[in-house]
Design an enzyme around this catalytic site. Structure first.
Site, PDB file in Angstrom:
ATOM      1  CG  ASP A 163      -1.899   1.121   1.292  1.00 40.68           C
ATOM      2  OD1 ASP A 163      -1.662   2.165   0.652  1.00 40.68           O
ATOM      3  OD2 ASP A 163      -2.907   0.979   2.009  1.00 40.68           O
ATOM      4  CG  ASP A 171      -2.864   3.404  -2.382  1.00 36.29           C
ATOM      5  OD1 ASP A 171      -3.898   2.737  -2.169  1.00 36.29           O
ATOM      6  OD2 ASP A 171      -2.245   4.017  -1.494  1.00 36.29           O
ATOM      7  CD  GLU A 172      -5.314  -1.679   0.164  1.00 37.10           C
ATOM      8  OE1 GLU A 172      -5.876  -0.569   0.164  1.00 37.10           O
ATOM      9  OE2 GLU A 172      -5.699  -2.634   0.830  1.00 37.10           O
TER      10      GLU A 172
HETATM   11  P1  TTP Z   1      -5.163   5.178   0.989  1.00 39.05           P
HETATM   12  O1  TTP Z   1      -4.167   4.094   0.676  1.00 39.05           O
HETATM   13  O2  TTP Z   1      -6.285   4.857   1.913  1.00 39.05           O
HETATM   14  O3  TTP Z   1      -4.427   6.433   1.605  1.00 39.05           O
HETATM   15  P2  TTP Z   1      -2.997   7.033   1.289  1.00 39.05           P
HETATM   16  O4  TTP Z   1      -2.250   6.209   0.295  1.00 39.05           O
HETATM   17  O5  TTP Z   1      -3.165   8.484   0.905  1.00 39.05           O
HETATM   18  O6  TTP Z   1      -2.294   7.013   2.680  1.00 39.05           O
HETATM   19  P3  TTP Z   1      -1.745   5.723   3.497  1.00 39.05           P
HETATM   20  O7  TTP Z   1      -2.021   4.517   2.648  1.00 39.05           O
HETATM   21  O8  TTP Z   1      -0.288   5.981   3.681  1.00 39.05           O
HETATM   22  O9  TTP Z   1      -2.510   5.756   4.775  1.00 39.05           O
HETATM   23  O10 TTP Z   1      -5.790   5.723  -0.347  1.00 39.05           O
HETATM   24  C1  TTP Z   1      -5.052   5.820  -1.558  1.00 39.05           C
HETATM   25  C2  TTP Z   1      -5.433   7.070  -2.310  1.00 39.05           C
HETATM   26  O11 TTP Z   1      -6.842   7.073  -2.541  1.00 39.05           O
HETATM   27  C3  TTP Z   1      -5.136   8.355  -1.555  1.00 39.05           C
HETATM   28  O12 TTP Z   1      -3.824   8.818  -1.777  1.00 39.05           O
HETATM   29  C4  TTP Z   1      -6.169   9.291  -2.061  1.00 39.05           C
HETATM   30  C5  TTP Z   1      -7.343   8.410  -2.441  1.00 39.05           C
HETATM   31  N1  TTP Z   1      -8.385   8.519  -1.393  1.00 39.05           N
HETATM   32  C6  TTP Z   1      -9.443   9.379  -1.628  1.00 39.05           C
HETATM   33  O13 TTP Z   1      -9.536  10.010  -2.671  1.00 39.05           O
HETATM   34  N2  TTP Z   1     -10.377   9.502  -0.632  1.00 39.05           N
HETATM   35  C7  TTP Z   1     -10.310   8.829   0.559  1.00 39.05           C
HETATM   36  O14 TTP Z   1     -11.185   8.983   1.434  1.00 39.05           O
HETATM   37  C8  TTP Z   1      -9.210   7.930   0.766  1.00 39.05           C
HETATM   38  C9  TTP Z   1      -9.101   7.168   2.065  1.00 39.05           C
HETATM   39  C10 TTP Z   1      -8.291   7.817  -0.238  1.00 39.05           C
HETATM   40 MG    MG Z   2      -2.076   4.161   0.513  1.00 39.85          MG
END
Ligand code: TTP
Ligand code: MG
Length: 379
Positions: free
Chosen positions: A12, A107-108
């Site tokens: 992730d 992103d996962e």
């Molecule tokens: P996440 O993997 O949940 O968040 P992140 O990568 O920004 O942070 P981390 O994993 O380090 O905690 O989500 C991936 C992307 O998806 C994030 O960069 C932006 C988007 N996203 C949204 O648009 N709205 C949201 O509510 C969330 C949680 C994520």
């Molecule tokens: Mg992330």
């Protein structure tokens, strides 16, 4: 117990959108960066860099509030086309290490590798993504999806962490029950009222009492609490269709209520399509009447879509057929004839629409269906 044949990695990216922005503009590296909608139009935070998180900023928070918490932050609009491109590059790095990959979102991804090689490969992937692409990545390693996902949340940011079955007692059990998939705020609170606060409490709790609170999910959740999870990776599985439906607790006579529900379902499905990078060509509305009979109505579009508004408009058009026949007990939408998107699936050529889509996605993730409907009303 049977020996697992592979290790599971959950990769992730850290603060993904914000990290891409920092990569593209080195001047904002190390600074609080908030990516999201326009603060003057009730925009919300999509994500923010870890520097901004220290000020209490988080995804789905109204932009205005985020700026007041962290006034020195760099505020940027989303650029989905760019993030999508980076996401593909990251996937290509994963493909150099294994062919067994389930992409969960932009992103996962879950990866399966030969048993015993998980930690080594995780470190190499993290370094490759960092050095070749310049993005920070966290990876959880284990023998199943559940433990890999939880390990990743403990690894964050920018690290690798493993939870093996032998670590369940020491690492998993002290964590809050909320780390278990399927335990949201409401169920979490119910469990807390029974004195179940940690995963360990859950693992030790009598199963029949759990069943009263968790219903059909009780067995699965109990298994999760013991660190067991037999879900396999869905590699590139060609999904034939996606569905969402709502069963009402009572008969519904008001068509507006159905419209609201269709809107919520369309938004959830649109989000699912976008996160899976697919579009749907056929839209079907399903209605169940109080006598339990089910009727459906379908339309195949000339071009596939992943646009909530288009799904909603088509679904409401299809519902017209049932409008004169209240009451209704269930309404659902099914999307079929799914096509993989060659292009970024959001709407980079239409920033206003992109903003709306992002707003809906973030509201949906954070507050659930009701806020999503509110979000639409606010526009
Ligand atoms: P996440 O993997 O949940 O968040 P992140 O990568 O920004 O942070 P981390 O994993 O380090 O905690 O989500 C991936 C992307 O998806 C994030 O960069 C932006 C988007 N996203 C949204 O648009 N709205 C949201 O509510 C969330 C949680 C994520
Ligand atoms: Mg992330």
């Amino acid at each position: 117990m049977e020996q697992p044949v592979y290790d599971v990695l959950l990769c992730d990216l850290d603060a993904f959108f914000a990290s891409v922005e920092q990569l593209d503009n080195p001047k904002i590296k190390g600074r609080p960066v908030i990516v999201g909608g326009n603060p003057d139009q009730r925009g919300v935070v999509a994500t923010c860099s870890y520097e901004a998180r220290q000020f209490g900023v988080h995804s789905a928070m109204p932009m205005k509030k985020a700026i007041s918490l962290c006034p020195m932050a760099v505020i940027l609009p989303t650029n989905m086309a760019r993030y999508k491109k980076m996401s593909e590059k990251v996937l290509n790095v994963y493909k150099r290490h294994t062919s067994v990959i389930e992409q969960v979102s932009i992103d996962e991804a879950y990866l399966a590798v030969k048993s015993g090689t998980g930690i080594h490969i995780a470190h190499r992937i993290r370094l490759n993504v960092r050095e070749d692409l310049g993005l920070p990545l966290s990876i959880g390693v284990s023998v199943n999806k559940l433990l890999a996902k939880i390990a990743c949340s403990l690894a964050k940011p920018n690290n690798v962490r493993a939870i093996w079955p032998k670590d369940v007692e020491n690492i998993l059990w002290p964590l809050s029950v909320r780390v278990i998939p399927g335990i949201g705020e409401v169920t979490g609170r119910k469990l807390n009222m029974l004195g179940i606060n940690t995963v360990g409490d859950l693992a030790a709790f009598p199963f029949d009492v759990l069943q009263d609170v968790l219903g059909n999910n009780a067995f699965k959740i109990k298994e999760y609490a013991l660190g067991r999870d037999d879900r396999t990776l869905e590699q590139d599985r060609e999904r034939k269709s996606l569905s969402q439906e709502t069963t009402f607790p009572r008969d519904i006579h008001d068509p507006d209520m159905i419209m609201k529900t269709l809107y919520e379902l369309a938004a959830e499905l649109g989000y699912s399509l976008r996160s899976k990078a697919v579009k749907a060509k056929t839209i079907t509305v399903k209605v169940r009447f109080p006598d339990l009979t089910i009727k459906t109505r379908s339309l195949t579009l000339s071009g596939a879509t992943d646009d909530d508004e288009k799904i909603y408009a088509t679904a409401t058009g299809l519902f017209e057929h049932f409008r004169a026949k209240p009451p209704w007990r269930l309404v659902g939408i099914n999307l079929s004839k799914l096509e993989k998107c060659g292009q970024p699936s959001l709407f980079p050529e239409d920033p206003a629409k992109e903003k709306i889509t992002m707003l809906m996605d973030t509201l949906r993730q954070k507050y659930g269906k009701n806020a999503l409907f509110k979000g639409r009303r606010l526009q």
